[in-house]
Design a protein around this motif. Structure first.
Motif, PDB file in Angstrom:
ATOM      1  N   HIS A  10       0.956  -1.265  -0.077  1.00  0.00           N
ATOM      2  CA  HIS A  10      -0.057  -0.161   0.011  1.00  0.00           C
ATOM      3  C   HIS A  10       0.785   1.199  -0.054  1.00  0.00           C
ATOM      4  CE1 HIS A  10      -3.121  -2.871   1.004  1.00  0.00           C
ATOM      5  NE2 HIS A  10      -2.476  -3.276   2.140  1.00  0.00           N
ATOM      6  N   GLN A  11       1.737   1.341  -1.003  1.00  0.00           N
ATOM      7  CA  GLN A  11       2.707   2.570  -1.068  1.00  0.00           C
ATOM      8  C   GLN A  11       1.917   3.703  -1.253  1.00  0.00           C
ATOM      9  OE1 GLN A  11       2.954  -0.147  -2.717  1.00  0.00           O
ATOM     10  NE2 GLN A  11       4.931  -1.135  -2.440  1.00  0.00           N
ATOM     11  N   ASP A  12       0.585   3.805  -1.889  1.00  0.00           N
ATOM     12  CA  ASP A  12       0.079   4.905  -2.448  1.00  0.00           C
ATOM     13  C   ASP A  12      -0.801   5.578  -1.198  1.00  0.00           C
ATOM     14  OD1 ASP A  12      -1.484   2.396  -2.223  1.00  0.00           O
ATOM     15  OD2 ASP A  12      -3.052   3.239  -3.501  1.00  0.00           O
ATOM     16  N   LEU A  13      -0.592   4.786   0.027  1.00  0.00           N
ATOM     17  CA  LEU A  13      -1.331   5.610   1.170  1.00  0.00           C
ATOM     18  C   LEU A  13      -0.414   6.532   1.948  1.00  0.00           C
ATOM     19  CD1 LEU A  13      -2.745   2.329   3.164  1.00  0.00           C
ATOM     20  CD2 LEU A  13      -3.922   3.832   1.796  1.00  0.00           C
ATOM     21  N   LEU A  14       0.814   6.710   1.450  1.00  0.00           N
ATOM     22  CA  LEU A  14       1.818   7.786   1.954  1.00  0.00           C
ATOM     23  C   LEU A  14       2.115   8.504   1.145  1.00  0.00           C
ATOM     24  CD1 LEU A  14       4.141   5.261   3.989  1.00  0.00           C
ATOM     25  CD2 LEU A  14       2.175   6.448   5.134  1.00  0.00           C
ATOM     26  N   PRO A  15       2.512   9.913   1.610  1.00  0.00           N
ATOM     27  CA  PRO A  15       2.813  10.906   0.567  1.00  0.00           C
ATOM     28  C   PRO A  15       3.895  10.086  -0.394  1.00  0.00           C
ATOM     29  CG  PRO A  15       2.604  11.966   2.747  1.00  0.00           C
ATOM     30  CD  PRO A  15       2.563  10.146   3.110  1.00  0.00           C
TER      31      PRO A  15
ATOM     32  N   MET B  44       0.955 -12.084   8.734  1.00  0.00           N
ATOM     33  CA  MET B  44      -0.413 -11.814   7.713  1.00  0.00           C
ATOM     34  C   MET B  44      -0.266 -10.576   6.970  1.00  0.00           C
ATOM     35  SD  MET B  44      -2.376 -14.389   8.222  1.00  0.00           S
ATOM     36  CE  MET B  44      -3.977 -13.626   8.365  1.00  0.00           C
ATOM     37  N   ALA B  45       0.552  -9.364   7.446  1.00  0.00           N
ATOM     38  CA  ALA B  45       0.703  -8.176   6.900  1.00  0.00           C
ATOM     39  C   ALA B  45       1.515  -8.465   5.417  1.00  0.00           C
ATOM     40  CB  ALA B  45       1.129  -7.082   7.865  1.00  0.00           C
ATOM     41  N   ALA B  46       2.542  -9.252   5.764  1.00  0.00           N
ATOM     42  CA  ALA B  46       3.389  -9.612   4.534  1.00  0.00           C
ATOM     43  C   ALA B  46       2.585 -10.376   3.576  1.00  0.00           C
ATOM     44  CB  ALA B  46       4.667 -10.170   5.090  1.00  0.00           C
ATOM     45  N   THR B  47       1.541 -11.078   3.937  1.00  0.00           N
ATOM     46  CA  THR B  47       0.867 -12.006   3.021  1.00  0.00           C
ATOM     47  C   THR B  47      -0.162 -11.412   2.306  1.00  0.00           C
ATOM     48  OG1 THR B  47       1.514 -13.816   4.291  1.00  0.00           O
ATOM     49  CG2 THR B  47       0.039 -14.304   2.676  1.00  0.00           C
ATOM     50  N   PHE B  48      -0.929 -10.724   3.242  1.00  0.00           N
ATOM     51  CA  PHE B  48      -2.425 -10.151   2.783  1.00  0.00           C
ATOM     52  C   PHE B  48      -2.314  -8.636   3.064  1.00  0.00           C
ATOM     53  CE2 PHE B  48      -3.172 -14.432   4.373  1.00  0.00           C
ATOM     54  CZ  PHE B  48      -3.599 -15.067   3.318  1.00  0.00           C
ATOM     55  N   GLY B  49      -1.324  -8.088   3.066  1.00  0.00           N
ATOM     56  CA  GLY B  49      -1.394  -6.492   3.614  1.00  0.00           C
ATOM     57  C   GLY B  49      -2.352  -6.077   4.586  1.00  0.00           C
ATOM     58  N   ALA B  50      -2.898  -5.081   4.350  1.00  0.00           N
ATOM     59  CA  ALA B  50      -4.003  -4.423   5.351  1.00  0.00           C
ATOM     60  C   ALA B  50      -4.971  -5.329   5.785  1.00  0.00           C
ATOM     61  CB  ALA B  50      -4.498  -3.186   5.032  1.00  0.00           C
TER      62      ALA B  50
ATOM     63  N   GLY C 203      -4.622  -8.641   5.898  1.00  0.00           N
ATOM     64  CA  GLY C 203      -3.859  -9.463   7.171  1.00  0.00           C
ATOM     65  C   GLY C 203      -4.052  -9.207   8.321  1.00  0.00           C
ATOM     66  N   ILE C 204      -3.708  -7.714   8.581  1.00  0.00           N
ATOM     67  CA  ILE C 204      -4.043  -7.219   9.740  1.00  0.00           C
ATOM     68  C   ILE C 204      -5.604  -7.174  10.372  1.00  0.00           C
ATOM     69  CG2 ILE C 204      -3.771  -5.071  11.095  1.00  0.00           C
ATOM     70  CD1 ILE C 204      -1.585  -4.233   9.278  1.00  0.00           C
ATOM     71  N   ILE C 205      -6.417  -7.004   9.311  1.00  0.00           N
ATOM     72  CA  ILE C 205      -7.867  -6.909   9.857  1.00  0.00           C
ATOM     73  C   ILE C 205      -8.112  -8.291  10.549  1.00  0.00           C
ATOM     74  CG2 ILE C 205     -10.083  -6.674   8.962  1.00  0.00           C
ATOM     75  CD1 ILE C 205      -9.117  -4.344   7.125  1.00  0.00           C
ATOM     76  N   ILE C 206      -7.857  -9.384   9.551  1.00  0.00           N
ATOM     77  CA  ILE C 206      -8.054 -10.594   9.782  1.00  0.00           C
ATOM     78  C   ILE C 206      -7.550 -11.009  11.188  1.00  0.00           C
ATOM     79  CG2 ILE C 206      -7.595 -13.139   9.084  1.00  0.00           C
ATOM     80  CD1 ILE C 206      -7.638 -12.115   6.184  1.00  0.00           C
ATOM     81  N   THR C 207      -6.093 -10.947  11.326  1.00  0.00           N
ATOM     82  CA  THR C 207      -5.600 -11.071  12.586  1.00  0.00           C
ATOM     83  C   THR C 207      -6.331 -10.373  13.823  1.00  0.00           C
ATOM     84  OG1 THR C 207      -3.411 -11.180  11.522  1.00  0.00           O
ATOM     85  CG2 THR C 207      -3.260 -11.230  13.948  1.00  0.00           C
ATOM     86  N   TRP C 208      -6.420  -9.122  13.671  1.00  0.00           N
ATOM     87  CA  TRP C 208      -7.417  -8.334  14.850  1.00  0.00           C
ATOM     88  C   TRP C 208      -8.820  -9.166  14.888  1.00  0.00           C
ATOM     89  CZ3 TRP C 208      -6.069  -6.282  19.052  1.00  0.00           C
ATOM     90  CH2 TRP C 208      -4.996  -5.609  19.053  1.00  0.00           C
TER      91      TRP C 208
END
Length: 512
Positions: free
Chosen positions: A336-341, A443-449, A451-456
């Protein structure tokens, strides 16, 4: 099977009779020689067990003959000499051996706690616990004299739960000293301290502390029954009791809170919770608890509520950082590089040009290094451990960046994460945070954001299912309880906390 179904099953199996400490059920003999021989055989090759003969009337070979038995190192030798031996020696004016009996000696001996028994198994346990036993020729009873003493650590501030404002005393290894500190702060006759013996060989003293007119009686009885059900050779720390009492052994979250602070124990007792103390351990177990209690500190109640709430919010922010910050960095830089300036992304990309590893490998390498440094600093002596922690992190981090193994931004991320994991007042909670962080990175390295949502989602679902002795782990948020939210993420002023938590307390809900 629910908590109270387990309680009913345990209650049906519980006979109500304490387990004997020693299988032998012999009684005290009127012949002093028989008692001496029996104890010498039981304590064969025990050089610390001392036998001392005394005599009041020296006119006959056996009249007035007595025997003191105690464990050297567990007794207060001054108390034995001044309050037992000296008064008996001053009683030499008695001329008849028939004048010497248990009742007379109870008047002569200057000990505040004297018990009479006929059971040799109880006598053996008392000797090994630091009592002095007095046998009398011609009597089938023995006196158990409370002379417990010996060397012990003095009361000092807790090294793991220091506070800026508040009491500076912490629990020690002596269980009676610990109960006295609690009693000194709560001068309430409803404060009950129930003693049990756990461990078939260690016979460790375990105390269950509660306020009788506040505590949930069903949970109390369930706990007492569970303690009676424990079958183990020895108990040497409260951690043994915690592992036997917890309902969800394979959960990553603790279901009991560990503390060395008497003031924290007393505050939780007033909220209807129970406390378990173990002889030989400075750590008290508090239960039932939830996630909210694990993130609270005594400082939250000693400071004005505005500043206390500010610190609490920082603590919750630290919780989010410690669990999720490295995973967010990995997800952003990977997917998700496009999320940052754009300028910020270009700066990060420049620092990673010569790094051969993807962000997830960097994160795992740095997390492993931090864990190694943490364990090394904890196991080494304090002065050396601090040096290893600080110098090791600086030297290894700088060397890794110069060798182009790790990017500078990853060092910053991991350092902030480590700082965030140190702000928790309950040390065992940090283990849970460290456990969560690693799968979240993967999970973040596999599915990105996602993966974080799934884990939480999995973590929150697990916490919703989890309970501590029938108390929901996410209370008062799941289920919602508006009254208890006055002391959850934010704390109301003390005058606004008028009710005790539910269902830790099921009686006397209103604070007086």
């Amino acid at each position: 099977m629910g908590l109270f179904d387990k309680f009913k099953r345990l209650k049906s199996n519980f006979t109500g009779e304490p387990r004997p400490y020693i299988e032998d059920s012999r009684l005290v003999s009127k012949k002093l020689h028989d008692n001496t021989t029996y104890l010498e055989n039981r304590f064969k090759d025990c050089s610390d067990i001392t036998f001392r003969e005394l005599r009041i009337n020296a006119g006959s070979s056996k009249s007035g003959l007595m025997l003191l038995v105690f464990t050297d190192g567990l007794i207060d030798s001054t108390l034995v000499n001044e309050s037992i031996i000296k008064p008996i020696n001053f009683a030499n004016g008695l001329k008849k051996s028939s004048d010497i009996n248990v009742a007379l000696l109870q008047d002569i001996i200057l000990i505040n706690s004297i018990r009479v028994t006929k059971k040799l198994d109880e006598i053996i346990h008392s000797i090994l616990s630091g009592d002095t036993v007095l046998f009398i020729e011609g009597s089938d009873e023995a006196l158990l004299l409370d002379t417990r003493g010996g060397e012990s650590r003095s009361i000092e501030e807790s090294s793991v739960e220091s506070v800026i404002r508040g009491s500076k005393e912490g629990f020690v290894e002596n269980i009676r000293t610990n109960t006295a500190m609690i009693r000194r702060k709560l001068k309430d006759p409803n404060l009950k301290i129930k003693d049990l013996k756990v461990g078939s060989r260690s016979h460790t003293s375990v105390a269950v502390v509660y306020i009788d007119d506040i505590v949930n009686q069903e949970v109390l009885q369930y706990t007492l029954n569970k303690l009676e059900e424990i079958k183990i050779d020895g108990i040497f720390d409260s951690g043994y009791i915690e592992q036997f009492l917890e309902n969800n052994t394979f959960s990553i979250f603790p279901q009991m809170q560990v503390t060395e602070r008497p003031d924290k124990v007393c505050g939780n007792l007033l909220e209807g919770r129970m406390v378990v103390l173990v002889d030989g351990s400075p750590d008290a177990l508090i239960f039932p608890v939830g996630l909210v209690q694990l993130l609270q500190s005594p400082d939250d109640y000693y400071e004005r509520f505005i500043f206390a709430n500010m610190v609490r919010l920082i603590r919750y922010l630290g919780f989010v950082i410690a669990t999720t910050f490295p995973a967010i960095y990995v997800a952003v830089t990977t997917f998700h590089q496009d999320l940052l300036p754009a300028d910020f992304i270009l700066d990060i990309a420049k620092t990673r040009v010569d790094v051969p590893f993807p962000p997830v490998v960097e994160a795992m390498l740095m997390e492993g290094t931090i864990e190694l440094l943490r364990e090394a600093s904890a196991r080494l002596p304090s002065k050396i451990g601090q040096t290893i922690g600080i110098v090791g992190a600086l030297v290894i981090g700088d060397a890794a960046v110069r060798a182009r193994i790790i990017s500078p931004m990853m060092v910053v991320v991991v350092a902030i994460t480590a700082i965030g994991s140190y702000i928790f007042p309950h040390f065992s909670t940090s283990y849970s945070i460290r456990f969560i962080r690693l799968p979240m990175i993967l999970m973040a390295a596999t599915f990105g954001a996602f993966g974080i949502i799934i884990t939480w989602t999995w973590i929150i679902a697990h916490m919703c299912k989890l309970n501590s002795f029938g108390y929901p782990f996410l209370a008062p948020f799941a289920p919602i309880n508006t009254d208890d939210m006055k002391d959850a993420v934010l704390r109301a002023p003390l005058w606004g906390l008028k009710t005790r938590p539910t269902p830790a307390s099921n009686r006397n809900k209103r604070r007086k």
